[in-house]
Scaffold this motif. Sequence first.
Motif, PDB file in Angstrom:
ATOM      1  N   ILE A 142     -50.063  18.571 155.888  1.00  0.00           N
ATOM      2  CA  ILE A 142     -49.208  19.278 154.935  1.00  0.00           C
ATOM      3  C   ILE A 142     -48.266  18.295 154.246  1.00  0.00           C
ATOM      4  O   ILE A 142     -47.928  18.458 153.065  1.00  0.00           O
ATOM      5  N   GLY A 143     -47.857  17.241 154.970  1.00  0.00           N
ATOM      6  CA  GLY A 143     -47.053  16.195 154.329  1.00  0.00           C
ATOM      7  C   GLY A 143     -47.823  15.503 153.214  1.00  0.00           C
ATOM      8  O   GLY A 143     -47.269  15.185 152.156  1.00  0.00           O
ATOM      9  N   PHE A 144     -49.106  15.272 153.445  1.00  0.00           N
ATOM     10  CA  PHE A 144     -49.957  14.685 152.409  1.00  0.00           C
ATOM     11  C   PHE A 144     -50.094  15.642 151.231  1.00  0.00           C
ATOM     12  O   PHE A 144     -50.093  15.227 150.069  1.00  0.00           O
ATOM     13  N   TYR A 145     -50.191  16.933 151.522  1.00  0.00           N
ATOM     14  CA  TYR A 145     -50.238  17.972 150.486  1.00  0.00           C
ATOM     15  C   TYR A 145     -48.971  17.900 149.628  1.00  0.00           C
ATOM     16  O   TYR A 145     -49.037  17.979 148.394  1.00  0.00           O
ATOM     17  N   ASP A 146     -47.813  17.736 150.278  1.00  0.00           N
ATOM     18  CA  ASP A 146     -46.554  17.542 149.544  1.00  0.00           C
ATOM     19  C   ASP A 146     -46.650  16.333 148.623  1.00  0.00           C
ATOM     20  O   ASP A 146     -46.295  16.396 147.439  1.00  0.00           O
ATOM     21  N   ALA A 147     -47.146  15.221 149.173  1.00  0.00           N
ATOM     22  CA  ALA A 147     -47.200  13.971 148.418  1.00  0.00           C
ATOM     23  C   ALA A 147     -48.152  14.045 147.238  1.00  0.00           C
ATOM     24  O   ALA A 147     -47.924  13.416 146.200  1.00  0.00           O
ATOM     25  N   LEU A 148     -49.208  14.846 147.365  1.00  0.00           N
ATOM     26  CA  LEU A 148     -50.186  14.974 146.279  1.00  0.00           C
ATOM     27  C   LEU A 148     -49.672  15.829 145.127  1.00  0.00           C
ATOM     28  O   LEU A 148     -50.298  15.877 144.068  1.00  0.00           O
ATOM     29  N   GLY A 149     -48.546  16.504 145.340  1.00  0.00           N
ATOM     30  CA  GLY A 149     -47.969  17.276 144.239  1.00  0.00           C
ATOM     31  C   GLY A 149     -47.346  18.590 144.617  1.00  0.00           C
ATOM     32  O   GLY A 149     -46.628  19.190 143.812  1.00  0.00           O
ATOM     33  N   SER A 150     -47.580  19.073 145.834  1.00  0.00           N
ATOM     34  CA  SER A 150     -47.032  20.376 146.208  1.00  0.00           C
ATOM     35  C   SER A 150     -45.510  20.385 146.191  1.00  0.00           C
ATOM     36  O   SER A 150     -44.882  21.360 145.790  1.00  0.00           O
ATOM     37  N   ALA A 151     -44.899  19.273 146.627  1.00  0.00           N
ATOM     38  CA  ALA A 151     -43.438  19.215 146.703  1.00  0.00           C
ATOM     39  C   ALA A 151     -42.783  19.194 145.333  1.00  0.00           C
ATOM     40  O   ALA A 151     -41.588  19.468 145.211  1.00  0.00           O
ATOM     41  N   ARG A 152     -43.558  18.869 144.289  1.00  0.00           N
ATOM     42  CA  ARG A 152     -42.989  18.714 142.958  1.00  0.00           C
ATOM     43  C   ARG A 152     -42.308  19.987 142.473  1.00  0.00           C
ATOM     44  O   ARG A 152     -41.297  19.949 141.789  1.00  0.00           O
ATOM     45  N   ARG A 153     -42.863  21.136 142.815  1.00  0.00           N
ATOM     46  CA  ARG A 153     -42.264  22.402 142.406  1.00  0.00           C
ATOM     47  C   ARG A 153     -41.790  23.241 143.586  1.00  0.00           C
ATOM     48  O   ARG A 153     -40.840  24.011 143.458  1.00  0.00           O
ATOM     49  N   GLY A 154     -42.445  23.123 144.730  1.00  0.00           N
ATOM     50  CA  GLY A 154     -42.095  23.967 145.858  1.00  0.00           C
ATOM     51  C   GLY A 154     -41.122  23.337 146.831  1.00  0.00           C
ATOM     52  O   GLY A 154     -40.606  24.012 147.722  1.00  0.00           O
ATOM     53  N   GLY A 155     -40.855  22.055 146.674  1.00  0.00           N
ATOM     54  CA  GLY A 155     -39.994  21.368 147.618  1.00  0.00           C
ATOM     55  C   GLY A 155     -40.781  20.871 148.826  1.00  0.00           C
ATOM     56  O   GLY A 155     -41.929  21.258 149.053  1.00  0.00           O
ATOM     57  N   ILE A 156     -40.159  20.014 149.589  1.00  0.00           N
ATOM     58  CA  ILE A 156     -40.790  19.437 150.774  1.00  0.00           C
ATOM     59  C   ILE A 156     -41.006  20.533 151.813  1.00  0.00           C
ATOM     60  O   ILE A 156     -40.158  21.406 152.008  1.00  0.00           O
ATOM     61  N   SER A 157     -42.137  20.485 152.484  1.00  0.00           N
ATOM     62  CA  SER A 157     -42.414  21.447 153.552  1.00  0.00           C
ATOM     63  C   SER A 157     -41.357  21.324 154.647  1.00  0.00           C
ATOM     64  O   SER A 157     -40.767  20.259 154.847  1.00  0.00           O
ATOM     65  N   ARG A 158     -41.148  22.419 155.374  1.00  0.00           N
ATOM     66  CA  ARG A 158     -40.075  22.485 156.360  1.00  0.00           C
ATOM     67  C   ARG A 158     -40.655  22.792 157.740  1.00  0.00           C
ATOM     68  O   ARG A 158     -41.435  23.732 157.892  1.00  0.00           O
ATOM     69  N   HIS A 159     -40.286  22.002 158.742  1.00  0.00           N
ATOM     70  CA  HIS A 159     -40.763  22.196 160.106  1.00  0.00           C
ATOM     71  C   HIS A 159     -39.811  23.122 160.874  1.00  0.00           C
ATOM     72  O   HIS A 159     -38.584  22.979 160.783  1.00  0.00           O
ATOM     73  N   LEU A 160     -40.384  24.050 161.630  1.00  0.00           N
ATOM     74  CA  LEU A 160     -39.603  24.992 162.428  1.00  0.00           C
ATOM     75  C   LEU A 160     -39.988  24.874 163.887  1.00  0.00           C
ATOM     76  O   LEU A 160     -41.157  24.653 164.227  1.00  0.00           O
ATOM     77  N   GLY A 161     -39.006  25.071 164.755  1.00  0.00           N
ATOM     78  CA  GLY A 161     -39.281  25.168 166.177  1.00  0.00           C
ATOM     79  C   GLY A 161     -39.738  26.575 166.539  1.00  0.00           C
ATOM     80  O   GLY A 161     -39.830  27.465 165.684  1.00  0.00           O
ATOM     81  N   VAL A 162     -39.983  26.799 167.811  1.00  0.00           N
ATOM     82  CA  VAL A 162     -40.476  28.103 168.254  1.00  0.00           C
ATOM     83  C   VAL A 162     -39.460  29.203 167.967  1.00  0.00           C
ATOM     84  O   VAL A 162     -39.810  30.282 167.459  1.00  0.00           O
ATOM     85  N   LYS A 163     -38.192  28.968 168.280  1.00  0.00           N
ATOM     86  CA  LYS A 163     -37.168  29.994 168.076  1.00  0.00           C
ATOM     87  C   LYS A 163     -37.047  30.368 166.605  1.00  0.00           C
ATOM     88  O   LYS A 163     -37.014  31.557 166.245  1.00  0.00           O
ATOM     89  N   ALA A 164     -36.972  29.371 165.728  1.00  0.00           N
ATOM     90  CA  ALA A 164     -36.853  29.650 164.293  1.00  0.00           C
ATOM     91  C   ALA A 164     -38.092  30.356 163.763  1.00  0.00           C
ATOM     92  O   ALA A 164     -38.002  31.220 162.877  1.00  0.00           O
ATOM     93  N   THR A 165     -39.246  30.009 164.294  1.00  0.00           N
ATOM     94  CA  THR A 165     -40.485  30.666 163.873  1.00  0.00           C
ATOM     95  C   THR A 165     -40.458  32.138 164.255  1.00  0.00           C
ATOM     96  O   THR A 165     -40.841  33.012 163.461  1.00  0.00           O
ATOM     97  N   ARG A 166     -39.998  32.442 165.466  1.00  0.00           N
ATOM     98  CA  ARG A 166     -39.920  33.839 165.910  1.00  0.00           C
ATOM     99  C   ARG A 166     -38.920  34.628 165.081  1.00  0.00           C
ATOM    100  O   ARG A 166     -39.139  35.806 164.802  1.00  0.00           O
ATOM    101  N   GLU A 167     -37.838  33.991 164.663  1.00  0.00           N
ATOM    102  CA  GLU A 167     -36.863  34.684 163.814  1.00  0.00           C
ATOM    103  C   GLU A 167     -37.432  34.968 162.430  1.00  0.00           C
ATOM    104  O   GLU A 167     -37.159  36.014 161.836  1.00  0.00           O
TER     105      GLU A 167
END
Length: 611
Positions: free
Chosen positions: A151-176
């Motif tokens: 997904i980081g490579f996806y960001d680098a290929l152009g995804s981050a240009r409009r959507g921003g850098i992908s964000r990593h979540l831990g288990v607790k944040a994912t459940r929320e």
Amino acid sequence: MALPVRPVPGASRLDYDARMTDEIAIAATTTDPAAARRADLAALAGEEWDVVVVGGGITGAGILLDAVSRGLRAALVEQSDIAAGTSSRSSRLIHGGLRYLEQFHIGLVREALSERARLLDLAPHLVSLRPLVFPLYGMPFVTRGFYGAGIGFYDALGSARRGGISRHLGVKATRELVPPIRTEGLRGAIVYHDGAEDDARYTLAVARTAAGLGGLPVTRVRADGLVLEGGTAKGIVARDLLAGEDLRIRAKRVIDATGVWAARADSPFGGAKMIPSIGSHIMIARERIPMKHGMAIRVPGKVAFIVPWPDFWVIGTTDQPYDGPPDHPVASRAEVDRLLEIVNTVLAVDLTTDDIAGTYAGLRPLVGEALDGGTVKVSREHKVNVDRNGLVRIGGGKYTTYRLMARDAVDAALGPAEAKARPSATAELPLVGAASRAVLSNLADRISRDTGLTNEQAMRLTQRHGTEAMAVVELGRRRDLLRPLVPDRPFLEAEVVWAAHREMALTLDDVLARRFRLAMELRDRGASIAPRVVELLGGELGWDEARRRAEVETYLAGARREYGVPGRDMPAEVEAGAPAAAAAAGVAGAAAAGLGGAADPAAAPGTPAEA
């Protein structure tokens, strides 16, 4: 039908021009769709065109727009409705294709992400960025490292240009963020962005933009073969399926954009080599899966999506080889069960077929070799061929890159020298209804304030029609049609009349399946509103009472076949594999009063295909 020529706003100025509202609303109130279609047919057969395109899906519509953007005289014929085939049956994503990185199709992903950014600018009312949650299951650290790198490579290929850098979540944040997510083996999640769209309305907007610039899209006209002069394609022979009359359409160049229909043995241009793949989807009410964002779920060989859609989740897609007829594909029980299983494996929601509002399936026109009996790894890149007789064929590709496919097809038709002299101008050409998101938001506020419509109704109106939403409202005022079409849903009766006059709608199926998308959302397939819709539509198209009754019957029979739920309300013969031919939704009857003479018996009940 062709629309009055009007300027498309420049790329640097996506403003709303209120001066156009009265003009458009008056035109939509006074024009005669039947007379306009007859004029289109006369022009189609009476002129010599620079380019004639066969197929009214996103590729064909894109080619029409590309051609007129270069100053060419271009026409398009489609034997059913705009986007009636594959282009209204996608996963409704405008995306780079995250899973293609695993197959090392890096160029395709980069290209698609670049186009994603472009389409967000060219049609802000129809395409928007949505956050998607990618849950991580498996070995600690290894799982996050592997998918995080992808997904980081996806960001680098152009995804981050409009959507921003992908964000990593831990288990607790994912459940929320995703309360129903199953936690056994859960290592967290990654949130990234991709585009969502209304595929049918987007295709329609491309065709209408082309028409506004002088192009001529005509539906319910079937191409039957080439006109050859000295062994070179100089047009097509075609048939008006409503009047049952033959046409000879002269053109300097012919482009076949019929997708999977080009692979049929009885194709008018000879069967093309293609590997059809079927993708099925299910519609689930939003409240049934209590989460805010959509989701991308990794399954063996591919990624399945839970895509946010107004009032619903669109869940798909499958990817299986398909060797049946291309007309009216349906979701099989096995595919539906597989999609339910995928969701239930990740989310503790225990979905069953009773939770499904509707289903749909589409066919992908893949070019390549099926590997290990499957189509998951077949390339999504497009291919353009020029036959010895000059016929240009295009196959493969993905919805997101339609503009590049169209450019390449027209370049091939023109040849290198003329293509260089007449370059494509679609890269900076906004679609009809386009405006900045701020302008669209202000327009929705104004509509709500001036009409008494709710904020939700006004916002959804601008999402479907863009800057033309005010003209739809003005039409509703003039005709007393600002009433809701469906209880508790933001659709107006005025939109049916608008569809007849401005959006080339000729059948009940055109309106409910593609202009409103209600055929797969309403559990009764629209039976409760069909009489009112056919009253409004038939009033504009000149249908008598018998024609209206037949239209409702034909539409409902087809909708239940194409959008029903296997094992619950889909006809048994369709589940058993019989073609859903009755899903033509009134093409055979559409030749009744106001739209020409008798229908072509050979065409009945019609084929809503991009051919």
